[in-house]
Motif scaffolding. Structure first.
Motif, PDB file in Angstrom:
ATOM      1  N   LEU A  69       1.046  -6.860  11.879  1.00  0.00           N
ATOM      2  CA  LEU A  69       1.777  -5.845  11.126  1.00  0.00           C
ATOM      3  C   LEU A  69       2.763  -6.499  10.166  1.00  0.00           C
ATOM      4  CD1 LEU A  69       2.608  -3.363  14.040  1.00  0.00           C
ATOM      5  CD2 LEU A  69       0.641  -3.317  12.492  1.00  0.00           C
ATOM      6  N   SER A  70       3.034  -5.814   9.064  1.00  0.00           N
ATOM      7  CA  SER A  70       4.030  -6.285   8.110  1.00  0.00           C
ATOM      8  C   SER A  70       5.233  -5.350   8.123  1.00  0.00           C
ATOM      9  CB  SER A  70       3.438  -6.320   6.696  1.00  0.00           C
ATOM     10  OG  SER A  70       3.114  -5.007   6.268  1.00  0.00           O
ATOM     11  N   ALA A  71       6.362  -5.852   7.649  1.00  0.00           N
ATOM     12  CA  ALA A  71       7.539  -5.003   7.501  1.00  0.00           C
ATOM     13  C   ALA A  71       7.218  -3.815   6.596  1.00  0.00           C
ATOM     14  CB  ALA A  71       8.696  -5.813   6.926  1.00  0.00           C
ATOM     15  N   ASP A  72       6.409  -4.063   5.587  1.00  0.00           N
ATOM     16  CA  ASP A  72       5.968  -3.030   4.648  1.00  0.00           C
ATOM     17  C   ASP A  72       5.232  -1.894   5.377  1.00  0.00           C
ATOM     18  OD1 ASP A  72       6.444  -2.859   1.960  1.00  0.00           O
ATOM     19  OD2 ASP A  72       4.379  -3.362   1.397  1.00  0.00           O
ATOM     20  N   ILE A  73       4.317  -2.266   6.270  1.00  0.00           N
ATOM     21  CA  ILE A  73       3.567  -1.259   7.031  1.00  0.00           C
ATOM     22  C   ILE A  73       4.513  -0.409   7.865  1.00  0.00           C
ATOM     23  CG2 ILE A  73       1.984  -0.956   8.984  1.00  0.00           C
ATOM     24  CD1 ILE A  73       0.290  -3.231   7.862  1.00  0.00           C
ATOM     25  N   ILE A  74       5.463  -1.039   8.538  1.00  0.00           N
ATOM     26  CA  ILE A  74       6.385  -0.297   9.404  1.00  0.00           C
ATOM     27  C   ILE A  74       7.163   0.733   8.593  1.00  0.00           C
ATOM     28  CG2 ILE A  74       8.408  -0.486  10.911  1.00  0.00           C
ATOM     29  CD1 ILE A  74       5.775  -1.595  12.101  1.00  0.00           C
ATOM     30  N   LEU A  90       0.841  -1.192   0.000  1.00  0.00           N
ATOM     31  CA  LEU A  90       0.000   0.000   0.000  1.00  0.00           C
ATOM     32  C   LEU A  90       0.883   1.251   0.000  1.00  0.00           C
ATOM     33  CD1 LEU A  90      -2.743  -0.897   2.671  1.00  0.00           C
ATOM     34  CD2 LEU A  90      -2.725  -1.372   0.214  1.00  0.00           C
ATOM     35  N   ASP A  91       0.496   2.252  -0.799  1.00  0.00           N
ATOM     36  CA  ASP A  91       1.221   3.521  -0.724  1.00  0.00           C
ATOM     37  C   ASP A  91       0.735   4.295   0.506  1.00  0.00           C
ATOM     38  OD1 ASP A  91      -1.171   4.887  -1.361  1.00  0.00           O
ATOM     39  OD2 ASP A  91      -0.671   5.026  -3.494  1.00  0.00           O
ATOM     40  N   GLU A  92       1.306   5.462   0.736  1.00  0.00           N
ATOM     41  CA  GLU A  92       1.003   6.193   1.971  1.00  0.00           C
ATOM     42  C   GLU A  92      -0.483   6.498   2.102  1.00  0.00           C
ATOM     43  OE1 GLU A  92       3.494   9.564   2.675  1.00  0.00           O
ATOM     44  OE2 GLU A  92       5.342   8.481   2.201  1.00  0.00           O
ATOM     45  N   GLU A  93      -1.080   6.997   1.040  1.00  0.00           N
ATOM     46  CA  GLU A  93      -2.503   7.366   1.094  1.00  0.00           C
ATOM     47  C   GLU A  93      -3.377   6.133   1.330  1.00  0.00           C
ATOM     48  OE1 GLU A  93      -5.714   9.355  -1.943  1.00  0.00           O
ATOM     49  OE2 GLU A  93      -3.666  10.154  -1.978  1.00  0.00           O
ATOM     50  N   HIS A 137      -6.579   2.567   5.020  1.00  0.00           N
ATOM     51  CA  HIS A 137      -6.756   1.213   5.547  1.00  0.00           C
ATOM     52  C   HIS A 137      -6.674   1.191   7.075  1.00  0.00           C
ATOM     53  CE1 HIS A 137      -6.299  -3.009   6.348  1.00  0.00           C
ATOM     54  NE2 HIS A 137      -5.059  -2.845   6.795  1.00  0.00           N
ATOM     55  N   LEU A 138      -5.616   1.793   7.640  1.00  0.00           N
ATOM     56  CA  LEU A 138      -5.436   1.717   9.094  1.00  0.00           C
ATOM     57  C   LEU A 138      -6.506   2.508   9.837  1.00  0.00           C
ATOM     58  CD1 LEU A 138      -1.557   1.819   9.544  1.00  0.00           C
ATOM     59  CD2 LEU A 138      -3.106  -0.151   9.522  1.00  0.00           C
ATOM     60  N   ARG A 139      -6.949   3.609   9.256  1.00  0.00           N
ATOM     61  CA  ARG A 139      -8.040   4.348   9.915  1.00  0.00           C
ATOM     62  C   ARG A 139      -9.339   3.557   9.870  1.00  0.00           C
ATOM     63  NH1 ARG A 139      -6.660  10.675   8.200  1.00  0.00           N
ATOM     64  NH2 ARG A 139      -4.881  10.827   9.652  1.00  0.00           N
ATOM     65  N   LYS A 140      -9.539   2.823   8.806  1.00  0.00           N
ATOM     66  CA  LYS A 140     -10.747   2.003   8.716  1.00  0.00           C
ATOM     67  C   LYS A 140     -10.746   0.919   9.793  1.00  0.00           C
ATOM     68  CE  LYS A 140     -13.329  -0.988   5.558  1.00  0.00           C
ATOM     69  NZ  LYS A 140     -13.324  -1.645   4.212  1.00  0.00           N
ATOM     70  N   VAL A 141      -9.597   0.246   9.987  1.00  0.00           N
ATOM     71  CA  VAL A 141      -9.577  -0.853  10.959  1.00  0.00           C
ATOM     72  C   VAL A 141      -9.395  -0.373  12.395  1.00  0.00           C
ATOM     73  CG1 VAL A 141      -8.851  -2.595   9.314  1.00  0.00           C
ATOM     74  CG2 VAL A 141      -7.102  -1.311  10.549  1.00  0.00           C
ATOM     75  N   PHE A 142      -8.658   0.723  12.607  1.00  0.00           N
ATOM     76  CA  PHE A 142      -8.379   1.164  13.970  1.00  0.00           C
ATOM     77  C   PHE A 142      -9.422   2.138  14.521  1.00  0.00           C
ATOM     78  CE2 PHE A 142      -3.563   0.460  13.198  1.00  0.00           C
ATOM     79  CZ  PHE A 142      -3.676  -0.856  13.575  1.00  0.00           C
ATOM     80  N   ASN A 143     -10.138   2.822  13.654  1.00  0.00           N
ATOM     81  CA  ASN A 143     -11.094   3.838  14.131  1.00  0.00           C
ATOM     82  C   ASN A 143     -12.514   3.306  14.269  1.00  0.00           C
ATOM     83  OD1 ASN A 143      -8.846   5.404  13.836  1.00  0.00           O
ATOM     84  ND2 ASN A 143      -9.768   6.951  12.529  1.00  0.00           N
TER      85      ASN A 143
END
Length: 297
Positions: free
Chosen positions: A195-200, A21-24, A29-35
């Motif tokens: 979490l993935s290395a990619d996400i970090i 996933l790119d930054e946007e 994605h993370l706001r959808k799952v964490f919020n």
């Protein structure tokens, strides 16, 4: 490992862990799952929840009737998202076990508010509690993941600004390093269920977009000098990509003479103590957290 842990790992691997996933896209994605916290709040008897909206602090307060201790808790969410509601179950039980109160702080998110906006806000929250007349020896700072990194950054800032240290601090799987070693991240990636290395790597670009700021200990707390910092408890899973971050913080703190209580577990996932009361391992380890806090009175 409990059946509950196995189920949670299967769910998080499917719903949270991502690659490419790119930054946007990652922010969305993370706001959808964490919020959108799916957790049901099961408040223990005798703990009340209130909203706090003051110039120095915004968030929630969970408290017993006559609190003897105060925890400032900084939630996780990769510096990008997260909501305090996710932490009501854990915070309420911590308040009950400590006969205290837990302040769940909100803070501004990247990319709209990159480093150091979040660290500034958490520092304000600590000063707010001091301004209420809370004695520093009765305050604990705690946090998970990004909130663990913010906890460590706040301890360093408190020391650097000449303010009194809190009683102690607790971090669950703290993110602490803007310069991760690719080989270590990639080796741990397959076993991490969340979490993935990619996400970090992408989160670092989002949270600290200016590479010149990444060596600042408030951005990479594992690079800090921990001289004069309060006792510290760190929990981490040996299976997660942030395992090396936690070890580097432990080593830096111990090198500076800080007392560190280290709790690692194999087979579990990122920030598992937050999953109380649903997860047996979380219930067990939250009691260890409470015991650590009480011991440093």
């Amino acid at each position: 490992m409990s059946i509950q842990a196995t189920l949670i790992k299967a769910v998080t691997r499917r719903t949270i862990k991502r690659y490419g996933l790119d930054e946007e896209q990652l922010v969305r994605h993370l706001r959808k799952v964490f919020n959108n916290s799916p957790s049901l709040t099961l408040m223990p008897f005798g703990v009340k929840l209130n909203k706090v909206n003051q110039p120095g602090f915004e968030g929630d307060r969970l408290s017993v009737s006559d609190p003897q201790m105060t925890v400032l808790y900084i939630h996780g969410g990769a510096y990008i998202g997260g909501v305090t509601k996710t932490y009501h179950n854990m915070a309420a039980r911590l308040a009950k076990q400590l006969k205290g109160e837990v302040y769940l702080a909100t803070y501004p998110f990247a990319p709209e508010h990159p480093f150091p906006a979040a660290t500034d806000r958490v520092m304000e929250a600590y000063e707010y509690l001091l301004g209420l007349g809370k004695a520093p020896e009765d305050i604990v700072i705690a946090g998970d993941s990004a909130g663990g990194g913010l906890t460590l950054a706040t301890l360093l800032r408190i020391r650097d600004q000449g303010l009194p240290q809190p009683r102690c601090a607790v971090t669950f799987s703290p993110g602490s390093n803007c310069f991760p070693e690719d080989s270590i991240l990639d080796a741990l990636d397959p076993s991490d269920a969340m979490l993935s290395a990619d996400i970090i790597r992408t989160v670092i670009d989002i949270y600290v977009p200016d590479p010149a700021q990444r060596s600042n200990p408030y951005a990479s707390p594992c690079l800090g000098d921990y001289s004069g910092i309060c006792p510290l408890m760190i929990t981490v899973s040996t299976d997660e990509v942030l395992y090396s971050d936690a070890k580097r913080v432990r080593d830096a703190a111990q090198k500076s003479g800080v007392e560190v209580e280290w709790l690692e577990r194999g087979g579990l996932f990122h920030v598992w103590p937050v999953m109380t009361p649903l997860l047996p391992e979380a219930r067990q380890d939250l009691k260890k957290v409470s015991a650590f806090i009480r011991r440093h009175g």
